[in-house]
Design a protein around this motif. Sequence first.
Motif, PDB file in Angstrom:
ATOM      1  N   UNK A   1      -3.107   4.467  -0.453  1.00  0.00           N
ATOM      2  CA  UNK A   1      -2.881   3.117   0.081  1.00  0.00           C
ATOM      3  C   UNK A   1      -1.867   2.365  -0.769  1.00  0.00           C
ATOM      4  N   UNK A   2      -1.938   2.513  -2.101  1.00  0.00           N
ATOM      5  CA  UNK A   2      -0.991   1.843  -2.994  1.00  0.00           C
ATOM      6  C   UNK A   2       0.432   2.331  -2.732  1.00  0.00           C
ATOM      7  N   UNK A   3       0.612   3.638  -2.655  1.00  0.00           N
ATOM      8  CA  UNK A   3       1.949   4.203  -2.445  1.00  0.00           C
ATOM      9  C   UNK A   3       2.509   3.765  -1.092  1.00  0.00           C
ATOM     10  N   UNK A   4       1.699   3.823  -0.047  1.00  0.00           N
ATOM     11  CA  UNK A   4       2.162   3.387   1.271  1.00  0.00           C
ATOM     12  C   UNK A   4       2.515   1.897   1.263  1.00  0.00           C
ATOM     13  N   UNK A   5       1.713   1.098   0.585  1.00  0.00           N
ATOM     14  CA  UNK A   5       1.980  -0.342   0.508  1.00  0.00           C
ATOM     15  C   UNK A   5       3.268  -0.631  -0.246  1.00  0.00           C
ATOM     16  N   UNK A   6       3.516   0.088  -1.342  1.00  0.00           N
ATOM     17  CA  UNK A   6       4.760  -0.099  -2.097  1.00  0.00           C
ATOM     18  C   UNK A   6       5.956   0.224  -1.211  1.00  0.00           C
ATOM     19  N   UNK A   7       5.868   1.320  -0.461  1.00  0.00           N
ATOM     20  CA  UNK A   7       6.970   1.701   0.432  1.00  0.00           C
ATOM     21  C   UNK A   7       7.202   0.648   1.509  1.00  0.00           C
ATOM     22  N   UNK A   8       6.139   0.116   2.083  1.00  0.00           N
ATOM     23  CA  UNK A   8       6.273  -0.905   3.119  1.00  0.00           C
ATOM     24  C   UNK A   8       6.859  -2.189   2.534  1.00  0.00           C
ATOM     25  N   UNK A   9       6.364  -2.615   1.368  1.00  0.00           N
ATOM     26  CA  UNK A   9       6.868  -3.844   0.741  1.00  0.00           C
ATOM     27  C   UNK A   9       8.347  -3.701   0.390  1.00  0.00           C
ATOM     28  N   UNK A  10       8.744  -2.567  -0.167  1.00  0.00           N
ATOM     29  CA  UNK A  10      10.161  -2.348  -0.507  1.00  0.00           C
ATOM     30  C   UNK A  10      11.034  -2.349   0.738  1.00  0.00           C
ATOM     31  N   UNK A  11      10.548  -1.699   1.800  1.00  0.00           N
ATOM     32  CA  UNK A  11      11.310  -1.643   3.046  1.00  0.00           C
ATOM     33  C   UNK A  11      11.471  -3.045   3.641  1.00  0.00           C
ATOM     34  N   UNK A  12      10.416  -3.839   3.624  1.00  0.00           N
ATOM     35  CA  UNK A  12      10.499  -5.201   4.135  1.00  0.00           C
ATOM     36  C   UNK A  12      11.412  -6.059   3.277  1.00  0.00           C
ATOM     37  N   UNK A  13      11.371  -5.871   1.973  1.00  0.00           N
ATOM     38  CA  UNK A  13      12.225  -6.645   1.075  1.00  0.00           C
ATOM     39  C   UNK A  13      13.689  -6.331   1.315  1.00  0.00           C
ATOM     40  N   UNK A  14      14.008  -5.065   1.503  1.00  0.00           N
ATOM     41  CA  UNK A  14      15.398  -4.669   1.757  1.00  0.00           C
ATOM     42  C   UNK A  14      15.916  -5.198   3.078  1.00  0.00           C
TER      43      UNK A  14
END
Length: 156
Positions: free
Chosen positions: A76-89
Motif C-alpha cells: 500500500x505504501x509503494x502504490x501510494x508513493x507512485x500515485x502521489x508522485x504521478x499526481x504531483x507531476x
Amino acid sequence: MLLPFLIVGGVGLALLLVSLILGDILDHFEIGDGAISGTALAVGLVVFGAAGTLTASLGLELVWAYVLAAVLAVVAYVLSVLVVRNLTRSSDGGPVSAVGLGGVARSDISPAGGEVSLDGPGELERRMAYSEQPIPEGARVRVVEQAGSRVKVVAD
C-alpha cells in the motif's frame, strides 16, 4: 491481541486526516527531505492496522497476522508513493509563460492598458495588456513580455 493493530491503524488514520487537511505533514517538518511521503505512510499504517485486525480476527496465528499486515502495508505504501508522485507531476503548479503567443486586441491598447485574447493552451479569457505604441481593437498582436498575468504586446 488486536490492540497494537488498532493503535497503528488509528495513528495512520489521524496522520491521513491531517495530511489531507494541511498537506503532506512530513514536508512541513522537513522529515526525510521529501523521500518519505506522509500521505503514503499514513495509508500504509491504516492498511497495516486494518489487515492485522482482520487477519487476527479470522483466527490465524498472531505471527501470520503481523506478516500479512506488514506485507500489505508495504504494498500500500509503494502504490501510494507512485500515485502521489504521478499526481504531483501532472499538476498545473507552475505558471506558463505567454511570451511569444499571438492573439487579438479586444480593446484599444496603449501604454495605459487594454485587453487581448491570446491563442495558446489554457488561454480561455482576456488578459490585461499594454503596448508602447497604440494598437487598435481587432489587430493581431504578439506578446513580448509578461509581468504576472499582464502582458506587453506589439502589433503583429
